[in-house]
Motif scaffolding. Structure first.
Motif, PDB file in Angstrom:
ATOM      1  N   ARG A  72       0.835  -1.203   0.000  1.00  0.00           N
ATOM      2  CA  ARG A  72       0.000   0.000   0.000  1.00  0.00           C
ATOM      3  C   ARG A  72       0.867   1.248   0.000  1.00  0.00           C
ATOM      4  O   ARG A  72       0.579   2.206  -0.703  1.00  0.00           O
ATOM      5  N   GLN A  73       1.919   1.234   0.811  1.00  0.00           N
ATOM      6  CA  GLN A  73       2.795   2.396   0.871  1.00  0.00           C
ATOM      7  C   GLN A  73       3.465   2.633  -0.467  1.00  0.00           C
ATOM      8  O   GLN A  73       3.571   3.765  -0.907  1.00  0.00           O
ATOM      9  N   ALA A  74       3.948   1.580  -1.112  1.00  0.00           N
ATOM     10  CA  ALA A  74       4.609   1.731  -2.399  1.00  0.00           C
ATOM     11  C   ALA A  74       3.628   2.285  -3.430  1.00  0.00           C
ATOM     12  O   ALA A  74       3.992   3.094  -4.274  1.00  0.00           O
ATOM     13  N   LYS A  75       2.374   1.858  -3.363  1.00  0.00           N
ATOM     14  CA  LYS A  75       1.362   2.348  -4.282  1.00  0.00           C
ATOM     15  C   LYS A  75       1.033   3.810  -4.001  1.00  0.00           C
ATOM     16  O   LYS A  75       0.827   4.597  -4.910  1.00  0.00           O
ATOM     17  N   LYS A  76       0.998   4.180  -2.738  1.00  0.00           N
ATOM     18  CA  LYS A  76       0.597   5.518  -2.327  1.00  0.00           C
ATOM     19  C   LYS A  76       1.666   6.560  -2.628  1.00  0.00           C
ATOM     20  O   LYS A  76       1.363   7.647  -3.061  1.00  0.00           O
ATOM     21  N   ARG A  77       2.923   6.224  -2.426  1.00  0.00           N
ATOM     22  CA  ARG A  77       3.995   7.207  -2.536  1.00  0.00           C
ATOM     23  C   ARG A  77       4.614   7.206  -3.924  1.00  0.00           C
ATOM     24  O   ARG A  77       5.618   6.565  -4.158  1.00  0.00           O
ATOM     25  N   ASP A  78       3.990   7.932  -4.841  1.00  0.00           N
ATOM     26  CA  ASP A  78       4.539   8.112  -6.178  1.00  0.00           C
ATOM     27  C   ASP A  78       5.420   9.353  -6.140  1.00  0.00           C
ATOM     28  O   ASP A  78       4.940  10.479  -6.258  1.00  0.00           O
ATOM     29  N   LEU A  79       6.717   9.147  -5.966  1.00  0.00           N
ATOM     30  CA  LEU A  79       7.635  10.272  -5.851  1.00  0.00           C
ATOM     31  C   LEU A  79       7.743  11.007  -7.178  1.00  0.00           C
ATOM     32  O   LEU A  79       7.800  10.392  -8.243  1.00  0.00           O
ATOM     33  N   LEU A  80       7.792  12.330  -7.106  1.00  0.00           N
ATOM     34  CA  LEU A  80       7.899  13.157  -8.297  1.00  0.00           C
ATOM     35  C   LEU A  80       9.188  12.861  -9.049  1.00  0.00           C
ATOM     36  O   LEU A  80       9.188  12.756 -10.267  1.00  0.00           O
ATOM     37  N   LYS A  81      10.268  12.670  -8.325  1.00  0.00           N
ATOM     38  CA  LYS A  81      11.566  12.457  -8.974  1.00  0.00           C
ATOM     39  C   LYS A  81      11.595  11.161  -9.782  1.00  0.00           C
ATOM     40  O   LYS A  81      12.332  11.056 -10.741  1.00  0.00           O
ATOM     41  N   THR A  98      17.054  19.796  -0.735  1.00  0.00           N
ATOM     42  CA  THR A  98      17.277  18.441  -1.219  1.00  0.00           C
ATOM     43  C   THR A  98      16.268  17.479  -0.604  1.00  0.00           C
ATOM     44  O   THR A  98      15.797  16.549  -1.261  1.00  0.00           O
ATOM     45  N   ALA A  99      15.915  17.707   0.655  1.00  0.00           N
ATOM     46  CA  ALA A  99      14.935  16.849   1.333  1.00  0.00           C
ATOM     47  C   ALA A  99      13.576  16.908   0.641  1.00  0.00           C
ATOM     48  O   ALA A  99      12.869  15.890   0.575  1.00  0.00           O
ATOM     49  N   ASP A 100      13.195  18.076   0.126  1.00  0.00           N
ATOM     50  CA  ASP A 100      11.935  18.184  -0.614  1.00  0.00           C
ATOM     51  C   ASP A 100      11.988  17.327  -1.872  1.00  0.00           C
ATOM     52  O   ASP A 100      11.039  16.628  -2.200  1.00  0.00           O
ATOM     53  N   TRP A 101      13.092  17.384  -2.587  1.00  0.00           N
ATOM     54  CA  TRP A 101      13.249  16.612  -3.817  1.00  0.00           C
ATOM     55  C   TRP A 101      13.160  15.109  -3.546  1.00  0.00           C
ATOM     56  O   TRP A 101      12.580  14.365  -4.313  1.00  0.00           O
ATOM     57  N   GLU A 102      13.703  14.689  -2.420  1.00  0.00           N
ATOM     58  CA  GLU A 102      13.713  13.272  -2.075  1.00  0.00           C
ATOM     59  C   GLU A 102      12.356  12.766  -1.594  1.00  0.00           C
ATOM     60  O   GLU A 102      12.081  11.583  -1.692  1.00  0.00           O
ATOM     61  N   SER A 103      11.492  13.658  -1.100  1.00  0.00           N
ATOM     62  CA  SER A 103      10.259  13.191  -0.461  1.00  0.00           C
ATOM     63  C   SER A 103       8.961  13.636  -1.127  1.00  0.00           C
ATOM     64  O   SER A 103       7.909  13.087  -0.821  1.00  0.00           O
ATOM     65  N   VAL A 104       8.999  14.601  -2.019  1.00  0.00           N
ATOM     66  CA  VAL A 104       7.751  15.142  -2.573  1.00  0.00           C
ATOM     67  C   VAL A 104       7.112  14.130  -3.537  1.00  0.00           C
ATOM     68  O   VAL A 104       7.788  13.486  -4.330  1.00  0.00           O
ATOM     69  N   THR A 105       5.786  13.987  -3.401  1.00  0.00           N
ATOM     70  CA  THR A 105       5.035  13.078  -4.267  1.00  0.00           C
ATOM     71  C   THR A 105       4.318  13.868  -5.356  1.00  0.00           C
ATOM     72  O   THR A 105       4.211  15.093  -5.268  1.00  0.00           O
ATOM     73  N   VAL A 106       3.821  13.175  -6.370  1.00  0.00           N
ATOM     74  CA  VAL A 106       3.134  13.854  -7.469  1.00  0.00           C
ATOM     75  C   VAL A 106       1.799  14.452  -7.021  1.00  0.00           C
ATOM     76  O   VAL A 106       1.266  15.330  -7.691  1.00  0.00           O
ATOM     77  N   LYS A 107       1.267  14.011  -5.880  1.00  0.00           N
ATOM     78  CA  LYS A 107       0.004  14.538  -5.370  1.00  0.00           C
ATOM     79  C   LYS A 107       0.195  15.490  -4.190  1.00  0.00           C
ATOM     80  O   LYS A 107      -0.766  15.834  -3.513  1.00  0.00           O
ATOM     81  N   ALA A 108       1.420  15.933  -3.957  1.00  0.00           N
ATOM     82  CA  ALA A 108       1.710  16.788  -2.807  1.00  0.00           C
ATOM     83  C   ALA A 108       1.034  18.141  -2.957  1.00  0.00           C
ATOM     84  O   ALA A 108       0.974  18.714  -4.035  1.00  0.00           O
ATOM     85  N   ARG A 109       0.533  18.644  -1.840  1.00  0.00           N
ATOM     86  CA  ARG A 109      -0.129  19.944  -1.838  1.00  0.00           C
ATOM     87  C   ARG A 109       0.787  21.057  -1.329  1.00  0.00           C
ATOM     88  O   ARG A 109       0.362  22.184  -1.195  1.00  0.00           O
TER      89      ARG A 109
END
Length: 146
Positions: A72-81, A98-109
């Protein structure tokens, strides 16, 4: 409860432990945690973490299947990078952490900095909005006029 024990307790209940909110910090005092599913930041007593985040009390239908938590986590976390979207070229590497780049997802608000590849103009916009419609707030009126 000591910090390593609190961290382990939060992890076991689907949260990332960010730190105590009081000094001294006891288990009945609030602690700063982030839900691993919806990334909501909250202040919770450690005993209350066992109830889970509000996002898990009425899960969507796809969460009610028998898949494992890691799936579920792998499905949920679609990283932008890792998305391969063309909006990645607009990411402003100088202004964003750099932390934003590593953690931001395509659905991040969350709002981050972007750089227009055509004119080099810098602006801030939510990630979700840029993924949906990749456009510079200053360049777009010029393009429409031309």
């Amino acid at each position: 409860m000591l910090a390593p024990e609190a961290r382990e307790h939060a992890k076991k209940n689907g949260c990332d432990y960010l730190g105590p909110l009081t000094a001294p910090s006891l288990s009945e005092y609030p602690h700063h945690v982030r839900c691993r599913y919806c990334e909501r930041l909250t202040a919770e007593r450690l005993a209350d973490l066992a109830f889970g985040c509000r996002c898990q009390t009425n899960p969507r239908r796809d969460r009610q299947t028998s898949t494992t938590t890691t799936a579920r986590q792998a499905k949920k976390r679609d990283l932008l990078k890792d998305s391969g979207l063309s909006v990645v070229d607009w990411w402003d590497r100088k202004s964003n952490e750099t932390a934003d780049w590593e953690s931001v997802t395509v659905k991040a608000r969350r709002e981050v900095s972007w750089r227009c590849p055509d004119y080099g103009l810098r602006f801030t916009k939510r990630v979700l909005d840029m993924v949906g419609a990749r456009k510079c707030s200053e360049c777009e009126p010029k393009r429409r006029a031309a």
